[in-house]
Design an enzyme around this catalytic site. Sequence first.
Site, PDB file in Angstrom:
ATOM      1  N   GLU A 108       6.623 -28.597  14.105  1.00  0.00           N
ATOM      2  CA  GLU A 108       5.145 -29.156  14.580  1.00  0.00           C
ATOM      3  C   GLU A 108       5.336 -27.638  16.319  1.00  0.00           C
ATOM      4  OE1 GLU A 108       3.215 -32.262  14.551  1.00  0.00           O
ATOM      5  OE2 GLU A 108       3.422 -32.387  12.507  1.00  0.00           O
ATOM      6  N   HIS A 158      -6.242  -4.425   7.445  1.00  0.00           N
ATOM      7  CA  HIS A 158      -6.049  -3.475   6.665  1.00  0.00           C
ATOM      8  C   HIS A 158      -7.219  -2.895   6.212  1.00  0.00           C
ATOM      9  CE1 HIS A 158      -3.959  -2.257   2.378  1.00  0.00           C
ATOM     10  NE2 HIS A 158      -4.765  -3.961   1.288  1.00  0.00           N
ATOM     11  N   LYS A 211      -0.295   9.084  -8.022  1.00  0.00           N
ATOM     12  CA  LYS A 211       0.167   9.274  -9.359  1.00  0.00           C
ATOM     13  C   LYS A 211      -0.968  10.557 -10.807  1.00  0.00           C
ATOM     14  CE  LYS A 211       2.306   4.657  -8.369  1.00  0.00           C
ATOM     15  NZ  LYS A 211       2.300   3.063  -8.240  1.00  0.00           N
ATOM     16  N   GLN A 222      -4.653  -9.988   1.576  1.00  0.00           N
ATOM     17  CA  GLN A 222      -5.314 -11.088   0.428  1.00  0.00           C
ATOM     18  C   GLN A 222      -6.296 -11.201   1.186  1.00  0.00           C
ATOM     19  OE1 GLN A 222      -4.654 -12.177  -2.012  1.00  0.00           O
ATOM     20  NE2 GLN A 222      -5.891 -13.748  -2.614  1.00  0.00           N
TER      21      GLN A 222
HETATM   22  C1  R5P Z   1      -1.344  -1.375   0.846  1.00  0.00           C
HETATM   23  O1  R5P Z   1      -1.743  -1.837   0.441  1.00  0.00           O
HETATM   24  C2  R5P Z   1      -0.550  -1.265   2.853  1.00  0.00           C
HETATM   25  O2  R5P Z   1      -1.943  -0.935   2.547  1.00  0.00           O
HETATM   26  C3  R5P Z   1       0.287  -1.312   2.861  1.00  0.00           C
HETATM   27  O3  R5P Z   1       0.755   0.438   1.950  1.00  0.00           O
HETATM   28  C4  R5P Z   1       1.543  -1.953   2.092  1.00  0.00           C
HETATM   29  O4  R5P Z   1       1.514  -3.296   2.824  1.00  0.00           O
HETATM   30  C5  R5P Z   1       3.106  -1.943   3.022  1.00  0.00           C
HETATM   31  O5  R5P Z   1       3.859  -2.515   2.519  1.00  0.00           O
HETATM   32  P1  R5P Z   1       5.626  -1.726   1.524  1.00  0.00           P
HETATM   33  O6  R5P Z   1       6.025  -1.748   3.359  1.00  0.00           O
HETATM   34  O7  R5P Z   1       6.026  -3.378   1.806  1.00  0.00           O
HETATM   35  O8  R5P Z   1       5.445  -1.012   0.518  1.00  0.00           O
END
Ligand code: R5P
Length: 295
Positions: free
Chosen positions: A36, A124, A184, A92
């Site tokens: 804690e 994010h 992609k 999230q």
């Molecule tokens: C994803 O939506 C974020 O913007 C990052 O691109 C992602 O979380 C990066 O994670 P990692 O370094 O594990 O690929």
Amino acid sequence: MHVVPGPANPGLAATVANRIGAGLAETESRTFPDGEMYVRINTPLRDEPVVVVQSTRTNDDLVTLLLLLDACRAQGARSVTAVVPYFGYARQDQRFQDGEALSAAVIARAIALDAQNLVTVDPHKPSILEHFHGTSIVETAVPELAEHLKTLGVDLVLAPDAGARDRAGEAAKFMGVEMDHLEKQRIDAHTVQIAPKNINTAGRVVAIVDDLISTGGTMARATSTLLAQGAKEVHCAATHGLFVDNAVKRLMDSGVKSILVVDTIPGKRADVSAAPAIVRGIERVQKRAEKTVTN
Ligand code: R5P
């Protein structure tokens, strides 16, 4: 005004206090043997506006932030601004599947229990702050990242996907260079190729700009692909460097020329200061407060 330094960002908090001409409060924090957390603010804060600086990369960081906010109230603060340079759980930001917790909203509501204002840097998605019931400010460290990238001779900025275009576009605009995003493309039933949507990267000095590097998988994949497609150099830049699971090695192995992150999470590669962005955020909070008083 006092700045209360959380244990996740003591250096950054001191820089911010210095830049805004505020005092730096004295705090204690420790972990009990059972895990804690304990915090105490030793500086009286009676009737002062107070700023707490603490990123929430780990669950302990988060609990410490909540405890510090309560301690500010106990020390008599008039108003409390939570500066959360890296806002954990921000990814999230939706219930992607039925029954999931909306983690970002839970954290925002918890901070609002004892803070009237919230400042964060390059979350994010800025929409997470809609769950904070107070004044919320999203600031960006992209201008400071871009300034550094300029010195590396970068002539093309890429977003790792279409969703990250705004941030990368801002960096490119600041640097006066072109930008694109990676996409992609399905070549045939068995092959998927990652490539910039419109621009050929052969011979270019590229910077991939994202909000964060966690495992480094996103940046490493993009880097090796771009180098295979003829890019001269690839630099990886993000605001938050979490660097989990050998991320740095993964990136180095992919051929990246340099890795640049901001000190929202302190570390060896955090060469860009979040202080200017945070100071801009605190000034915006102050302006809003003045406006509320005069209205
Ligand atoms: C994803 O939506 C974020 O913007 C990052 O691109 C992602 O979380 C990066 O994670 P990692 O370094 O594990 O690929």
